[in-house]
Write an enzyme that holds these catalytic residues in place. Structure first.
Site, mmCIF file in Angstrom:
data_model
loop_
_atom_site.group_PDB
_atom_site.id
_atom_site.type_symbol
_atom_site.label_atom_id
_atom_site.label_comp_id
_atom_site.label_asym_id
_atom_site.label_seq_id
_atom_site.Cartn_x
_atom_site.Cartn_y
_atom_site.Cartn_z
ATOM 1 N N CYS A 286 45.463 32.242 42.123
ATOM 2 C CA CYS A 286 46.259 33.099 41.249
ATOM 3 C C CYS A 286 46.429 34.508 41.805
ATOM 4 O O CYS A 286 46.927 35.389 41.119
ATOM 5 C CB CYS A 286 45.646 33.160 39.849
ATOM 6 S SG CYS A 286 43.967 33.828 39.805
ATOM 7 N N ASP B 251 41.194 40.619 45.089
ATOM 8 C CA ASP B 251 39.873 41.208 45.306
ATOM 9 C C ASP B 251 39.156 40.550 46.473
ATOM 10 O O ASP B 251 38.453 41.220 47.235
ATOM 11 C CB ASP B 251 39.019 41.086 44.041
ATOM 12 C CG ASP B 251 39.245 42.243 43.074
ATOM 13 O OD1 ASP B 251 39.799 43.275 43.503
ATOM 14 O OD2 ASP B 251 38.883 42.117 41.896
#
Length: 605
Positions: A525, A478
């Site tokens: 991550c 994102d």
């Protein structure tokens, strides 16, 4: 290898002809599960089709209604068997999905619509086609990608009824060894009947990251390409296919040179993976003693096997959305606890970072009535939903706290954009602890708390936010989209989604520096963590851990063990001074060449 393949494609018209009647093509799609696979195309054809159902008239309406009721009952019995098979194959696939299919079969409104169509003079088959197409159209029009994918489930139910109406038995799906499954789409019924052990690849004309097929393919490590253009009209039964799940390319009846190049790649790939196996018990440690922890990103209990197979030191991201997306209603505390407990126990004492619910944007549970948003990625999603639904949120927090008593668990909050949000989330966590304590329920009150850094405001506030948590985990998927204003699912602008953009590198470095300055640990991550060309930079920035799909752990470990931390820091320092992606990539290519590890690029990306 890539240059050689491109050269072969340019001279393909001079190469040998394909087998008689066999067309040759290169098809583009989306990579859904990595690896290379080659085999004979097996076209998955549904035993019945609504396209062949004509608008026939009923001679005896009551007889048509009786036939329909009989088909509905037979379908309910079949679903019970399907539910059992799926629960064995994929524990997270809540039986509620199949129950939802059954509820549709038993829904009085659905039955009334069918009977009304028969009353208007249609045969049972024609009435079923009319009603199912109406339902499917309602789903297809939905703006949310996850709900659009559920149109496949509605069609699945309709085809099951149609098959029983026509008296066609549920087909077995035997596959020859080394088959490549080719289909327009895959339904739950297909997934339960297919012997995945015989598959060396999957290619679908439709589908996305929330499709059942993509989820299963990743779990079984089957090279998969979805959203493949011109697939159905191009591929014939028995065609020779090469499936490149790394790049999203499918070769149909490839020329000898292309096939030979992929054979070489596959040999090198297999040999290198075997060599990487020798690193499994060794640490991800540089030549001068700097160690990183390499963790697995998981979303399914089936992923635990892959995490252990590839030497993960723990779980750096456990996505909890899957049960929420597949259950008929919000999972209760015991259902959530049971899943989290299985993951914690399954990691056998290794750390597990559980991310709280991150729904929205491209995925909402069907039971959440969410109005259409013009820009869902900037809308009601992730932590915003959790904070507006505190009672539901605390159910999840209680389940995580209880599971934390079984092992080393960390809680991570997604999409934090302000200090107020992280404080409110922590307040609710404290309330959950107090409730469990007052009830005398076993839990871990000292669980570590972290947050994902995945929006630009969190980067700007990193020095303030790090004081509120025990750790940062950078969610680059994102973050890159928001920093560069790029929707990577939009093919028009997807090439602009670039992890090595100087703005992205600067943001990552800034976050790492904020964490280090506060004496806290920081990991990553997002998919950038598994990108082989990014590893040297991330190592040099000083990240403490990288979490990724289990498949990539060995190759990232290999890169880390091939360099000194001092050299990586110099590389990281240099790229921060560069102004373009081209400069950064060129510099890193040269760096990997000098280290003798450039071959990892062609095999893993």
């Amino acid at each position: 290898a890539i240059k050689r393949l491109q050269a072969y494609e340019k001279t393909a018209d001079r190469a040998e002809a394909a087998a008689p009647g066999r067309g040759r093509a290169r098809l583009n799609g989306l990579p859904a599960a990595p690896g290379f696979g080659r085999g004979q195309a097996h076209l998955l054809q549904p035993p019945v089709s609504f396209e062949l159902v004509e608008e026939t008239r009923a001679v005896h309406a009551e007889e048509e209604k009786r036939r329909l009721k009989r088909a509905l009952k037979e379908s309910v019995v079949e679903l019970a068997d399907l539910k059992e098979r799926l629960s064995t194959r994929l524990p997270e696939f809540d039986g509620g999905i199949i129950d939802a299919h059954r509820l549709m079969l038993e829904d009085p409104g659905f039955a009334r619509k069918l009977e009304a169509a028969i009353h208007d003079g249609l045969s049972a088959e024609a009435a079923l086609k009319c009603v199912v197409e109406e339902y499917v159209e309602q789903f297809v029009r939905m703006s949310d990608g996850y709900l659009r994918d559920r149109a496949v489930d509605v069609k699945d139910v309709g085809l099951r009824i149609l098959r029983n109406l026509l008296g066609v038995a549920e087909p077995e799906r035997p596959l020859a060894k080394d088959s490549v499954l080719v289909a327009d789409e895959l339904t739950l019924s297909d997934l339960a009947l297919i012997e995945h052990e015989h598959l060396c690849g999957i290619v679908l004309a439709t589908g996305g990251v929330t499709s059942h097929a993509s989820i299963l393919a990743k779990s079984f490590e089957i090279p998969t390409v979805v959203g493949c253009e011109h697939l159905i009209e191009t591929v014939q039964e028995g065609d020779d296919l090469i499936v490149d799940g790394n790049s999203g390319v499918v070769y149909v009846n490839p020329p000898v040179d292309v096939a030979r190049e992929y054979e070489r790649l596959e040999r090198d790939y297999s040999a290198f993976n075997q060599k990487l196996e020798t690193l499994k018990q060794l640490p991800a440690e540089t030549s001068d003693g700097r160690r990183l922890s390499l963790y697995a990103n998981i979303g399914l209990i089936a992923d635990l096997l892959l995490a252990h197979r590839h030497g993960a030191q723990g779980v750096g991201l456990y996505r909890t959305e899957f049960p929420f997306l597949t259950y008929r209603e919000f999972p209760d505390e015991e259902e959530q606890y049971d899943l989290y407990a299985r993951v914690v126990r399954g990691m056998e004492g290794k750390p597990v970072t559980i991310r709280t619910l991150d729904v929205g944007a491209d995925k909402y549970p069907a039971y959440m009535q969410v109005p259409r948003e013009d820009n869902p990625y900037l809308g009601w999603r992730s932590i915003r939903i959790s904070l507006e639904m505190p009672e539901f949120f605390k159910v999840q927090l209680r389940a995580i706290l209880r599971a934390a008593a079984l092992g080393r668990v960390r809680i991570m909050f997604p999409m934090i954009s302000s200090v107020e949000e992280i404080r409110r989330a922590k307040d609710l966590l404290e309330e959950a602890k107090e409730e469990l304590a007052s009830e005398g329920r076993e839990h871990d009150p000292g669980v570590q708390v972290g947050m994902m850094v995945e929006v630009p405001s969190a980067v700007a506030l990193a020095n303030q936010l790090i004081r509120e948590v025990d750790f940062f985990s950078i969610g680059t998927n994102d973050l890159i989209q928001y920093l560069l204003a790029v929707d990577r699912s939009n093919r028009k602008v997807a090439p602009l989604y670039e992890p090595l953009h100087p703005a992205v590198l600067s943001a990552v470095h800034e976050v790492v520096q904020a964490a280090k300055g506060a004496g806290k640990w920081v990991g990553m991550c997002g998919e950038m963590a598994s990108h082989t060309l990014c590893t040297l930079v991330l190592l040099g920035f000083g990240l403490d851990d990288l979490s990724m799909g289990p498949f990539f752990i060995p190759v990232i470990k290999r890169i880390i063990r091939s360099v000194s931390y001092a050299a990586a820091r110099n590389i990281a320092r240099d790229v921060l001074e560069m102004a373009t992606v081209k400069e950064v990539k060129g510099y890193l290519f040269d760096g990997m060449k000098s280290l003798g590890i450039i071959e990892l690029m062609e095999m893993y990306h």
